[in-house]
Design an enzyme around this catalytic site. Sequence first.
Site, mmCIF file in Angstrom:
data_model
loop_
_atom_site.group_PDB
_atom_site.id
_atom_site.type_symbol
_atom_site.label_atom_id
_atom_site.label_comp_id
_atom_site.label_asym_id
_atom_site.label_seq_id
_atom_site.Cartn_x
_atom_site.Cartn_y
_atom_site.Cartn_z
ATOM 1 N N PRO A 1 0.834 -1.208 0.000
ATOM 2 C CA PRO A 1 0.000 0.000 0.000
ATOM 3 C C PRO A 1 0.866 1.255 0.000
ATOM 4 O O PRO A 1 1.930 1.292 0.607
ATOM 5 C CB PRO A 1 -0.788 -0.128 1.314
ATOM 6 C CG PRO A 1 -0.716 -1.587 1.675
ATOM 7 C CD PRO A 1 0.590 -2.072 1.152
ATOM 8 N N GLY B 1 2.415 4.516 1.065
ATOM 9 C CA GLY B 1 2.622 5.118 2.367
ATOM 10 C C GLY B 1 2.950 4.131 3.472
ATOM 11 O O GLY B 1 3.154 4.520 4.608
ATOM 12 N N CYS B 2 3.032 2.818 3.130
ATOM 13 C CA CYS B 2 3.308 1.844 4.183
ATOM 14 C C CYS B 2 4.752 1.908 4.644
ATOM 15 O O CYS B 2 5.072 1.450 5.733
ATOM 16 C CB CYS B 2 2.998 0.429 3.686
ATOM 17 S SG CYS B 2 4.135 -0.169 2.410
ATOM 18 N N GLY B 3 5.630 2.435 3.813
ATOM 19 C CA GLY B 3 7.020 2.585 4.204
ATOM 20 C C GLY B 3 7.878 1.377 3.900
ATOM 21 O O GLY B 3 9.101 1.444 3.983
#
Length: 277
Positions: free
Chosen positions: A109, A111-113
Amino acid sequence: MTPERLAAVAVPELALRAGVVRRGERAVPEEIPIAFSYGGTTHAVMMATPADLEDFAVGFSLTEGVISDPAEIIGIEVVDEGRGIDVQVTLADPVADALRSRRRQMAGPVGCGLCGIESIEQALRPVRSVGDGNLRLRSEEIVDAVRTLGGAQHLNRRTHAVHGAGFYVPGKGLVAIREDVGRHNALDKLCGAVITAGLRGADGVVVVTSRLSVEMIQKTAILGSRFLLAVSAPTRLAIEAAEQAGMTLVAVVRGEDFEVFTYADRILFPGAVADVA
């Protein structure tokens, strides 16, 4: 077959020389997008000089961990797309499946990093050990390797704007050289050329015209060379990586002078080593 692309082109210029302004031409290197595609999916796009692209594909695939053996490449097709070139690499089925699986694992996803973490760990991945061996270098061979590389850079002689990477074998001299606007690209091309020629990295020395960053150590270690020579200085991380790999790092080779940062016992000096107070 590689498209007929020129590595350099002549462009008009207005030059001031010794107080006189003259119109003329200057040769400049080409720099275009080179895409590497595996199984019909683009894996990476590099800005590079459009030459020796098959060597580039083999070297890039190996040093970036896409393959572990050149035999895992079934075919390479170089497709000219106009504004850029798509190098389409066909892999053996198990390798292609592993690459697809790795792509799926990295896709998360927004923005999950996780992608950022993956990228950092990839950049700082452990360096392959090159082990020890019988190869030793005399100081005059180090000087000769760098001098020979400079003299063999035909594209740079025309443009004064590209990096070079060479493979030097003591007793034989410079047996391979590749040039590119990118220092990493030049080294990838050299790795591909050395492997394709059936040479062993452990039998020779990698010599480059650029500074030494950690990526240059990682790529040289994958080739298997225990020596990396450069005309410029290394970064601290590059020195640490060379220590980890067991690689002799020689830098700032200027004329007959140079500096050794790791495993200096493999260098045969003409005289005793003096300590600086």
